[in-house]
Design a protein around this motif. Sequence first.
Motif, PDB file in Angstrom:
ATOM      1  N   SER A  81      58.658  83.171 -54.285  1.00 36.11           N
ATOM      2  CA  SER A  81      57.322  82.668 -53.484  1.00 36.11           C
ATOM      3  C   SER A  81      56.317  83.866 -53.422  1.00 36.11           C
ATOM      4  O   SER A  81      56.369  84.754 -53.822  1.00 36.11           O
ATOM      5  N   GLY A  82      55.254  83.123 -53.018  1.00 36.75           N
ATOM      6  CA  GLY A  82      54.108  84.259 -52.996  1.00 36.75           C
ATOM      7  C   GLY A  82      52.942  83.926 -53.971  1.00 36.75           C
ATOM      8  O   GLY A  82      52.958  82.870 -54.848  1.00 36.75           O
ATOM      9  N   THR A  83      51.974  84.538 -54.004  1.00 34.49           N
ATOM     10  CA  THR A  83      50.737  84.268 -54.666  1.00 34.49           C
ATOM     11  C   THR A  83      50.728  85.070 -56.102  1.00 34.49           C
ATOM     12  O   THR A  83      51.143  85.996 -56.103  1.00 34.49           O
ATOM     13  N   SER A  84      50.182  84.397 -56.921  1.00 29.75           N
ATOM     14  CA  SER A  84      50.366  84.955 -58.508  1.00 29.75           C
ATOM     15  C   SER A  84      49.593  86.308 -58.132  1.00 29.75           C
ATOM     16  O   SER A  84      48.568  86.583 -57.524  1.00 29.75           O
ATOM     17  N   TRP A  85      49.860  87.340 -59.100  1.00 23.76           N
ATOM     18  CA  TRP A  85      49.199  88.528 -59.211  1.00 23.76           C
ATOM     19  C   TRP A  85      47.808  88.481 -59.409  1.00 23.76           C
ATOM     20  O   TRP A  85      46.956  89.052 -58.610  1.00 23.76           O
TER      21      TRP A  85
ATOM     22  N   ALA B  54      46.175  87.076 -56.233  1.00 28.03           N
ATOM     23  CA  ALA B  54      46.006  88.238 -55.222  1.00 28.03           C
ATOM     24  C   ALA B  54      44.977  88.941 -55.286  1.00 28.03           C
ATOM     25  O   ALA B  54      44.161  89.439 -54.565  1.00 28.03           O
ATOM     26  N   ARG B  55      44.758  89.551 -56.633  1.00 28.41           N
ATOM     27  CA  ARG B  55      43.708  90.273 -56.897  1.00 28.41           C
ATOM     28  C   ARG B  55      42.439  89.638 -56.755  1.00 28.41           C
ATOM     29  O   ARG B  55      41.206  90.179 -55.955  1.00 28.41           O
ATOM     30  N   ARG B  56      42.233  88.588 -57.069  1.00 24.99           N
ATOM     31  CA  ARG B  56      40.832  87.668 -56.805  1.00 24.99           C
ATOM     32  C   ARG B  56      40.446  87.794 -55.443  1.00 24.99           C
ATOM     33  O   ARG B  56      39.588  87.692 -54.937  1.00 24.99           O
ATOM     34  N   ILE B  57      41.498  87.226 -54.964  1.00 26.23           N
ATOM     35  CA  ILE B  57      41.422  86.992 -53.217  1.00 26.23           C
ATOM     36  C   ILE B  57      40.974  88.185 -52.597  1.00 26.23           C
ATOM     37  O   ILE B  57      39.943  88.167 -51.624  1.00 26.23           O
ATOM     38  N   ALA B  58      41.640  89.392 -52.597  1.00 28.02           N
ATOM     39  CA  ALA B  58      41.128  90.629 -52.173  1.00 28.02           C
ATOM     40  C   ALA B  58      39.756  91.091 -52.635  1.00 28.02           C
ATOM     41  O   ALA B  58      39.031  91.520 -51.680  1.00 28.02           O
ATOM     42  N   ARG B  59      39.380  90.895 -53.841  1.00 26.03           N
ATOM     43  CA  ARG B  59      38.021  91.177 -54.446  1.00 26.03           C
ATOM     44  C   ARG B  59      36.820  90.402 -53.926  1.00 26.03           C
ATOM     45  O   ARG B  59      35.942  90.744 -53.385  1.00 26.03           O
ATOM     46  N   ALA B  60      37.274  89.167 -53.539  1.00 24.21           N
ATOM     47  CA  ALA B  60      36.485  87.993 -52.921  1.00 24.21           C
ATOM     48  C   ALA B  60      36.289  88.132 -51.396  1.00 24.21           C
ATOM     49  O   ALA B  60      35.425  87.479 -50.847  1.00 24.21           O
ATOM     50  N   ALA B  61      37.058  88.777 -50.793  1.00 27.77           N
ATOM     51  CA  ALA B  61      37.057  88.590 -49.384  1.00 27.77           C
ATOM     52  C   ALA B  61      36.064  89.167 -48.570  1.00 27.77           C
ATOM     53  O   ALA B  61      35.926  88.850 -47.485  1.00 27.77           O
ATOM     54  N   ALA B  62      35.286  90.068 -49.046  1.00 27.05           N
ATOM     55  CA  ALA B  62      34.100  90.883 -48.350  1.00 27.05           C
ATOM     56  C   ALA B  62      32.978  91.194 -49.239  1.00 27.05           C
ATOM     57  O   ALA B  62      33.067  90.946 -50.534  1.00 27.05           O
TER      58      ALA B  62
ATOM     59  N   VAL C  73      53.207  88.603 -53.058  1.00 31.29           N
ATOM     60  CA  VAL C  73      53.034  88.338 -54.390  1.00 31.29           C
ATOM     61  C   VAL C  73      53.764  88.383 -55.476  1.00 31.29           C
ATOM     62  O   VAL C  73      54.825  89.337 -55.339  1.00 31.29           O
ATOM     63  N   GLN C  74      53.777  87.580 -56.634  1.00 27.85           N
ATOM     64  CA  GLN C  74      54.804  87.425 -57.575  1.00 27.85           C
ATOM     65  C   GLN C  74      54.501  88.626 -58.635  1.00 27.85           C
ATOM     66  O   GLN C  74      53.983  88.345 -59.682  1.00 27.85           O
ATOM     67  N   CYS C  75      55.022  89.646 -58.193  1.00 23.61           N
ATOM     68  CA  CYS C  75      55.106  90.842 -59.044  1.00 23.61           C
ATOM     69  C   CYS C  75      56.168  91.725 -58.957  1.00 23.61           C
ATOM     70  O   CYS C  75      56.730  91.891 -57.503  1.00 23.61           O
ATOM     71  N   ARG C  76      56.515  92.462 -59.859  1.00 24.84           N
ATOM     72  CA  ARG C  76      57.533  93.534 -59.555  1.00 24.84           C
ATOM     73  C   ARG C  76      57.284  94.805 -60.013  1.00 24.84           C
ATOM     74  O   ARG C  76      56.699  94.859 -61.240  1.00 24.84           O
ATOM     75  N   PRO C  77      57.321  95.873 -59.387  1.00 26.55           N
ATOM     76  CA  PRO C  77      57.633  96.003 -57.958  1.00 26.55           C
ATOM     77  C   PRO C  77      56.554  95.496 -56.998  1.00 26.55           C
ATOM     78  O   PRO C  77      55.595  95.146 -57.572  1.00 26.55           O
ATOM     79  N   GLY C  78      56.833  95.447 -55.769  1.00 26.61           N
ATOM     80  CA  GLY C  78      55.537  95.071 -54.710  1.00 26.61           C
ATOM     81  C   GLY C  78      55.541  93.742 -54.481  1.00 26.61           C
ATOM     82  O   GLY C  78      54.489  93.515 -53.810  1.00 26.61           O
ATOM     83  N   HIS C  79      56.526  93.042 -54.683  1.00 25.60           N
ATOM     84  CA  HIS C  79      56.533  91.720 -53.869  1.00 25.60           C
ATOM     85  C   HIS C  79      56.099  91.614 -52.292  1.00 25.60           C
ATOM     86  O   HIS C  79      54.969  90.814 -52.170  1.00 25.60           O
ATOM     87  N   PRO C  80      56.739  92.172 -51.568  1.00 23.62           N
ATOM     88  CA  PRO C  80      56.405  92.018 -50.117  1.00 23.62           C
ATOM     89  C   PRO C  80      55.199  92.719 -49.690  1.00 23.62           C
ATOM     90  O   PRO C  80      55.341  93.612 -48.656  1.00 23.62           O
ATOM     91  N   GLN C  81      53.977  92.383 -50.211  1.00 24.27           N
ATOM     92  CA  GLN C  81      52.656  93.044 -49.995  1.00 24.27           C
ATOM     93  C   GLN C  81      51.817  91.698 -49.049  1.00 24.27           C
ATOM     94  O   GLN C  81      52.265  90.621 -49.321  1.00 24.27           O
ATOM     95  N   LEU C  82      50.709  92.255 -48.723  1.00 27.68           N
ATOM     96  CA  LEU C  82      50.181  91.290 -47.515  1.00 27.68           C
ATOM     97  C   LEU C  82      48.738  91.586 -47.596  1.00 27.68           C
ATOM     98  O   LEU C  82      48.266  92.847 -47.566  1.00 27.68           O
ATOM     99  N   PHE C  83      47.863  90.644 -47.469  1.00 24.51           N
ATOM    100  CA  PHE C  83      46.640  90.704 -47.070  1.00 24.51           C
ATOM    101  C   PHE C  83      46.084  89.652 -46.071  1.00 24.51           C
ATOM    102  O   PHE C  83      46.517  88.666 -46.155  1.00 24.51           O
TER     103      PHE C  83
ATOM    104  N   PRO D  24      52.155  90.225 -68.041  1.00 25.78           N
ATOM    105  CA  PRO D  24      52.005  88.832 -67.234  1.00 25.78           C
ATOM    106  C   PRO D  24      53.587  88.298 -67.341  1.00 25.78           C
ATOM    107  O   PRO D  24      54.181  88.606 -68.682  1.00 25.78           O
ATOM    108  N   PRO D  25      53.567  86.987 -66.743  1.00 19.01           N
ATOM    109  CA  PRO D  25      54.824  86.506 -66.953  1.00 19.01           C
ATOM    110  C   PRO D  25      54.878  85.759 -68.397  1.00 19.01           C
ATOM    111  O   PRO D  25      53.781  85.281 -68.947  1.00 19.01           O
ATOM    112  N   GLY D  26      56.130  85.866 -69.218  1.00 19.54           N
ATOM    113  CA  GLY D  26      56.071  85.401 -70.573  1.00 19.54           C
ATOM    114  C   GLY D  26      55.341  86.023 -71.554  1.00 19.54           C
ATOM    115  O   GLY D  26      55.225  85.536 -72.491  1.00 19.54           O
ATOM    116  N   TRP D  27      55.133  87.484 -71.085  1.00 16.58           N
ATOM    117  CA  TRP D  27      54.388  88.196 -72.261  1.00 16.58           C
ATOM    118  C   TRP D  27      54.917  88.228 -73.468  1.00 16.58           C
ATOM    119  O   TRP D  27      56.340  88.465 -73.741  1.00 16.58           O
TER     120      TRP D  27
END
Length: 402
Positions: free
Chosen positions: A2-6, A9-17, A263-273, A367-370
């Motif tokens: 579960s979670g947001t794709s990597w 997630a970057r796009r959301i953080a960049r566009a938030a402010a 976020v759908q990444c490893r490591p670091g999945h349980p991150q939050l914004f 990325p997934p499936g690289w």
Amino acid sequence: MSGTSWPEARRIARAAAGALPPVDAPLAEALGAALAAPLVALAALPSYDAAAMDGYAVAGAGPWRIVGRVLAGDPVPTEPLRPGQAVEIATGAPVPPAADAVLPYERTLSANGTISGYVEPGRHIRRRGEDCPAGREVLPAGTVVTPTVLGLAASLGHDWLAVHRRPRVGVVVTGTELLTEGLPAPGRVRDAIGPILPGLLQVAGAELAWTTRLIDDPEAMVEALRRPGVEVVVVCGATSAGSADHLRGALDTLGARVPVHGVQCRPGHPQLFAALPDGRFVVGLPGNPYAALVAAVTLLEPLLGRLSGRRDRPPVTARLAGSVAAHERYTRLVPVTRAGSAAVPVGHDRPASLWGAACADALAVVPPGWTGAEVELLALPAAGATPVPHLAELGGEAGRAA
């Protein structure tokens, strides 16, 4: 998973402010900030015709009779040189009117106040404005003020620069098990995330406003998130769903909006914004050190870049030289070093270990499936990166006692 794709997630953080308001800063205080307006030449560069070599400014054909001397810092001569005349001149000194060239000492023969030699017309004179005319835009808004940019601004006549105010960041380090000094012990570990953040914030253009340490207590977490005076609160640990992880509950208590909840990444999945109702942002980092570093690069750096007004740079890519196993569902962040046009994995990249990241100069985004295409590289903060002064109030504040 579960979670947001990597990438999302970057796009959301960049566009938030948006960028914080501009301020006028003296050159000595602008280092590390981003230009709020284009850098424009207030004066021509050079601002006068200047000698580019030590020797003699000459007019016409030789031989030449020496009629004076001009040193760096002297006023610009008003008397034009006549054909057959020369003045001894130092590098950087103003060239007299009508001078055709500067004849270097090493190409000069002299006798009885007269010199001879050969120099092409126009040689070794830097003409006014030939490097940059007055009024020219030399750097765009959003450029980070590096030491070199400071030197350029000074050479173009600037004493002050319009820069975006740096975002202020509060850091909450959680974990009853964390030690701040000495050797780890059974059930106790050294805090490895807290030491990372001051330097990472500095390189990202932010100011560390305060640091507080909390035991695992839900009420203490709510109070820490309410602490004012910052645009961003970074919480280290407490982002998962365990009985000692209180960040998500505290955000619910405060009525926060949480667009990234894993976020759908490893490591670091349980991150939050999250965005608090008062306009401040919360970035939650996992408790494992390398996972926390990945989360900071994923969410915190893009957010701080936008708040500080830094312009987006084109992505840097490279091919991976070495064996890297991609995952079919989530993004991997792999520590690498650059070797020519390739990126070489350094290994030692388990979530709780910073060994690999400490040996690396970038994280490769796999990325997934690289299947072997070039991958994006995210630079890691380096010792030579531009330092940014932070606010006076730093760590050491105690959290709520047990």
